[in-house]
Design a protein around this motif. Structure first.
Motif, PDB file in Angstrom:
ATOM      1  N   ASN A   1       0.829  -1.185   0.041  1.00  0.00           N
ATOM      2  CA  ASN A   1      -0.085  -0.029   0.167  1.00  0.00           C
ATOM      3  C   ASN A   1       0.845   1.202   0.000  1.00  0.00           C
ATOM      4  OD1 ASN A   1       0.793   0.521   2.893  1.00  0.00           O
ATOM      5  ND2 ASN A   1      -0.313  -1.273   3.437  1.00  0.00           N
TER       6      ASN A   1
ATOM      7  N   TYR B   1       2.367  -3.142  -8.806  1.00  0.00           N
ATOM      8  CA  TYR B   1       1.916  -3.243  -7.496  1.00  0.00           C
ATOM      9  C   TYR B   1       2.428  -4.836  -7.127  1.00  0.00           C
ATOM     10  CZ  TYR B   1      -1.456  -3.817  -3.756  1.00  0.00           C
ATOM     11  OH  TYR B   1      -1.884  -4.133  -2.447  1.00  0.00           O
TER      12      TYR B   1
ATOM     13  N   ILE C   1       1.844  -7.644  -4.212  1.00  0.00           N
ATOM     14  CA  ILE C   1       0.907  -7.942  -2.913  1.00  0.00           C
ATOM     15  C   ILE C   1       1.130  -9.326  -2.515  1.00  0.00           C
ATOM     16  CG2 ILE C   1      -0.541  -8.765  -4.743  1.00  0.00           C
ATOM     17  CD1 ILE C   1      -2.972  -8.342  -3.047  1.00  0.00           C
TER      18      ILE C   1
ATOM     19  N   GLN D   1     -10.052  -2.772   2.043  1.00  0.00           N
ATOM     20  CA  GLN D   1      -9.854  -3.801   0.942  1.00  0.00           C
ATOM     21  C   GLN D   1      -9.683  -2.999  -0.446  1.00  0.00           C
ATOM     22  OE1 GLN D   1     -11.328  -7.782   0.844  1.00  0.00           O
ATOM     23  NE2 GLN D   1      -9.952  -8.423   2.466  1.00  0.00           N
TER      24      GLN D   1
ATOM     25  N   TYR E   1      -6.399  -2.162  -2.104  1.00  0.00           N
ATOM     26  CA  TYR E   1      -5.894  -3.201  -2.734  1.00  0.00           C
ATOM     27  C   TYR E   1      -6.350  -3.657  -3.981  1.00  0.00           C
ATOM     28  CZ  TYR E   1      -4.419  -3.846   2.231  1.00  0.00           C
ATOM     29  OH  TYR E   1      -4.062  -3.801   3.731  1.00  0.00           O
TER      30      TYR E   1
END
Length: 364
Positions: A96, A118, A120, A142, A145
């Motif tokens: 994030n 990104y 994750i 969420q 994300y």
């Protein structure tokens, strides 16, 4: 503009939650590749939300005023960082931009940045919350994300299953799986094979993953009634156990390899749930890197890493933990062969040299 970019090093900004070289999700994933990227002509800057002090107190009880102050400071620094985004060719966001609330900063980063990768880790888009951090998770959204998954130019995931899930969310095939990475020149088997007074079974992790350790403790206690061994825990918390011969050491980067090398059998217990489907199997790779058998719950991505009985051991039923460990304790040759095979697999598939090419491809 294009000509100018081609005549200079490509600039990459790594936006991370944690200080450098501390959190496993950074120091055993993309951070080991910084030197390779620099040799390939990339100009790298790393911006971390947490400083060392906030990291030190973040998961401890109390310190509320200080936590709030450092969080506000981190937010302000993220806002200022927005002004610098146009000078970077790629912004690499791990997890994030800001850990709490809706995707406000994430949306601004997307609007300004030329290109976003990104990264994750874990299945943070799962509806199943990690019990050890349930309150913290409730403060997170969420939405951010999913926004990053949908709008990033490339998504890097911690498992193939998570990559598939991200592609479903983004309705694309831009998600790629890149395994964790350990420095194979640093993570090496112990040099001496001097006989030890007691065989050592070990586990490494943090307080947030201690619930997985709790799964196997009853089986270790049952095993201790039949076999003599030491249990070593490498973590960032204290614990005791009246049954086991228990040694708890506090993890630190300088000693972590030596701490691992003291272990003869490494444990990686897991639960069977959606959250685990995003776990990369990093603990197993740590044990494999130093040439010891990793004994793992047959769950999540670890089943794709380990060839059961060849370069690690998979436990398919929870009730089999005691029996499985007893077999390894009693069979020194098996421990040696499995450990040697594990080291070979690590070198061929999970070393820096083996993984760097995937990051170079993602960065373009």
């Amino acid at each position: 503009m294009v000509q100018n970019i081609n005549n200079r090093s490509k600039r990459i900004l790594f936006v991370c939650p944690y200080p450098p070289n501390i959190a496993a999700g950074q120091r055993l994933k993309f951070e080991p590749h910084f030197n390779v990227l620099k040799r390939e002509g990339y100009d790298i800057k790393q911006s971390c939300f947490m400083n060392q002090r906030l990291w030190h107190i973040a998961y401890k009880p109390g310190h509320y005023t200080e936590k709030i102050i450092w969080t506000i400071k981190g937010f302000i620094e993220r806002v200022i960082l927005l002004l610098t985004l146009p000078k970077y060719d790629t912004v690499y966001i791990f997890m994030n931009v800001f850990p709490f609330g809706p995707a406000i900063l994430e949306r601004l980063f997307r609007k300004i940045a030329r290109r976003i990768i990104y990264d994750i880790e874990d299945n943070i888009i799962s509806k199943e919350l990690n019990d050890e951090r349930r309150v913290i998770n409730l403060l997170k959204s969420q939405e951010k994300y999913k926004f990053l998954i949908k709008t990033a130019d490339v998504v890097i995931t911690s498992t193939p299953a998570l990559s598939k899930r991200c592609n479903q969310i983004s309705a694309s095939d831009k998600s790629i799986f890149i395994p964790p990475t350990l420095d194979d020149k640093r993570f090496v088997p112990r040099a001496s094979s001097t006989p030890k007074e007691k065989l050592t079974i070990g586990w490494t992790g943090t307080f947030s993953s201690k619930s997985y350790l709790d799964i196997v403790l009853p089986y270790l206690e049952a095993l201790y009634k039949e076999r003599n061994f030491k249990m070593k825990i490498i973590g960032n918390f204290e614990m005791d156990n009246p049954v086991l011969d228990l040694e708890v050491v506090q993890w630190n980067k300088d000693d972590e390899v030596q701490q691992l090398q003291d272990i003869d059998i490494g444990l990686y217990p897991l639960s069977q749930d959606d959250w685990v489907s995003g776990k990369s199997g990093l603990k197993a790779m740590q044990y494999m890197s130093i040439g010891i058998p990793a004994v793992c719950t047959a769950a999540g991505h670890v089943v794709n890493i380990i060839d059961d009985g060849v370069d690690g051991i998979l436990v398919f039923e929870e009730s089999k933990w005691t029996e499985t460990l007893k077999d390894l304790i009693d069979n020194e040759t098996k421990r040696k062969v499995v450990g040697e095979n594990a080291r070979k697999k690590f070198l061929s598939k999970y070393s820096i040299e083996s993984i760097s090419k995937y990051y170079l491809k993602a960065l373009g």
